[in-house]
Enzyme design. Structure first.
Site, PDB file in Angstrom:
ATOM      1  N   LEU A   7      27.164  55.414  40.328  1.00 53.75           N
ATOM      2  CA  LEU A   7      27.915  56.556  40.843  1.00 53.75           C
ATOM      3  C   LEU A   7      28.622  56.304  42.179  1.00 53.75           C
ATOM      4  O   LEU A   7      29.278  57.191  42.704  1.00 53.75           O
ATOM      5  CB  LEU A   7      27.013  57.788  40.932  1.00 53.75           C
ATOM      6  CG  LEU A   7      26.411  58.211  39.572  1.00 53.75           C
ATOM      7  CD1 LEU A   7      25.575  59.469  39.717  1.00 53.75           C
ATOM      8  CD2 LEU A   7      27.483  58.402  38.493  1.00 53.75           C
ATOM      9  N   HIS A  64      32.335  56.139  30.954  1.00 53.27           N
ATOM     10  CA  HIS A  64      32.596  57.467  31.523  1.00 53.27           C
ATOM     11  C   HIS A  64      32.371  58.516  30.421  1.00 53.27           C
ATOM     12  O   HIS A  64      32.841  58.338  29.293  1.00 53.27           O
ATOM     13  CB  HIS A  64      34.031  57.552  32.050  1.00 53.27           C
ATOM     14  CG  HIS A  64      34.319  58.873  32.680  1.00 53.27           C
ATOM     15  ND1 HIS A  64      33.865  59.208  33.940  1.00 53.27           N
ATOM     16  CD2 HIS A  64      34.968  59.971  32.209  1.00 53.27           C
ATOM     17  CE1 HIS A  64      34.232  60.444  34.225  1.00 53.27           C
ATOM     18  NE2 HIS A  64      34.901  60.935  33.189  1.00 53.27           N
TER      19      HIS A  64
HETATM   20  C1  GAR Z   1      26.102  58.707  31.929  1.00 55.08           C
HETATM   21  O1  GAR Z   1      26.434  59.866  31.211  1.00 55.08           O
HETATM   22  C2  GAR Z   1      27.365  58.006  32.410  1.00 55.08           C
HETATM   23  O2  GAR Z   1      28.424  58.068  31.492  1.00 55.08           O
HETATM   24  C3  GAR Z   1      27.679  58.814  33.644  1.00 55.08           C
HETATM   25  O3  GAR Z   1      26.425  59.024  34.247  1.00 55.08           O
HETATM   26  C4  GAR Z   1      25.409  59.074  33.234  1.00 55.08           C
HETATM   27  C5  GAR Z   1      24.315  58.095  33.599  1.00 55.08           C
HETATM   28  O4  GAR Z   1      23.239  58.151  32.694  1.00 55.08           O
HETATM   29  N1  GAR Z   1      28.597  58.121  34.476  1.00 55.08           N
HETATM   30  C6  GAR Z   1      29.565  58.752  35.133  1.00 55.08           C
HETATM   31  O5  GAR Z   1      29.711  59.947  35.144  1.00 55.08           O
HETATM   32  C7  GAR Z   1      30.517  57.837  35.903  1.00 55.08           C
HETATM   33  N2  GAR Z   1      31.713  58.518  36.232  1.00 55.08           N
HETATM   34  P1  GAR Z   1      22.216  56.946  32.556  1.00 55.08           P
HETATM   35  O6  GAR Z   1      21.732  56.585  33.965  1.00 55.08           O
HETATM   36  O7  GAR Z   1      21.090  57.515  31.743  1.00 55.08           O
HETATM   37  O8  GAR Z   1      22.892  55.799  31.872  1.00 55.08           O
END
Ligand code: GAR
Length: 205
Positions: free
Chosen positions: A87, A106
């Site tokens: 992030l 994303h």
């Molecule tokens: C996921 O949904 C990913 O796509 C999003 O954060 C989440 C992380 O989940 N990323 C973003 O929003 C980037 N812009 P995770 O830690 O369980 O993989």
């Protein structure tokens, strides 16, 4: 075989999808390091469970984050960097040093609901607020524009009546992210191997 670094900030379910695909032999690459920008996140437990080297390089209050990350990636001879729920925004220095070698997942169909401020549940809240009936996920190369790099794979997911940001996030992960992220990594590993083999053949290496 490509050396892969996975950058995380949270739960690491996308990291898990990559670990599972690599362990199942679906990816011709190995995860050589997992890097988190914050301590104590569950993604690091996943790395530990699977014997993958991991480290924390904090972004908060750390002006040397980019230098430390670059040094770490070089030390591990990383060929491909995967942002899997990472992030923080990478600096131009890192992006330029790994041009077309950094990809991101994303949780929307880019160019909808993307760019600065759109991350995690906020993306799904925005999709619900707008009232779209279809959303999904995108895997793309990372360039100097947030969520603006070349698209590699996308997958659509239906919004259902009564969805909350949480229920939509879960469905987008299950039906799109955990599928297209490992597929994109496998595709890149395969293409780079073919390119390398061809270069070797051309140069009779
Ligand atoms: C996921 O949904 C990913 O796509 C999003 O954060 C989440 C992380 O989940 N990323 C973003 O929003 C980037 N812009 P995770 O830690 O369980 O993989």
């Amino acid at each position: 075989m490509l050396n892969i670094a996975v950058l995380v900030s949270g739960g690491g379910s996308n990291l898990q999808a990559l670990i599972d695909a690599a362990e199942a032999g679906k990816i011709d690459g190995r995860i050589v390091t997992v890097v988190s920008d914050r301590a104590g996140v569950f993604a690091l437990e996943r790395a530990k469970t699977h014997g993958i080297p991991w480290t924390v390089i904090p972004t908060k209050g750390n002006p040397d984050f980019d230098k430390q990350l670059l040094a770490h990636l070089k030390d591990h001879q990383v060929d491909l960097v995967v942002l899997a729920g990472f992030l923080s925004i990478l600096s131009d220095e890192v992006i330029d040093a790994f041009a077309m070698k950094i990809i991101n997942v994303h949780p929307s169909l880019i160019p909808s609901f993307c760019g600065g401020g759109y991350y995690g549940l906020r993306v799904h809240q925005a999709a619900l607020d707008y009232g779209v009936k279809v959303t999904g996920a995108t895997v793309h190369y990372v360039n100097n524009v947030v969520d603006g790099g070349e698209i590699i794979l996308q997958k659509a997911v239906a919004v259902q009546s009564g969805d909350t940001p949480q229920s939509l996030q879960k469905r987008v992960m299950e039906e799109a992210e955990w599928i297209i992220l490992p597929e994109a990594v496998a595709k890149i590993c395969e293409e780079r191997d073919v390119k390398h083999a061809k270069t070797c053949a051309d140069q009779r290496i």
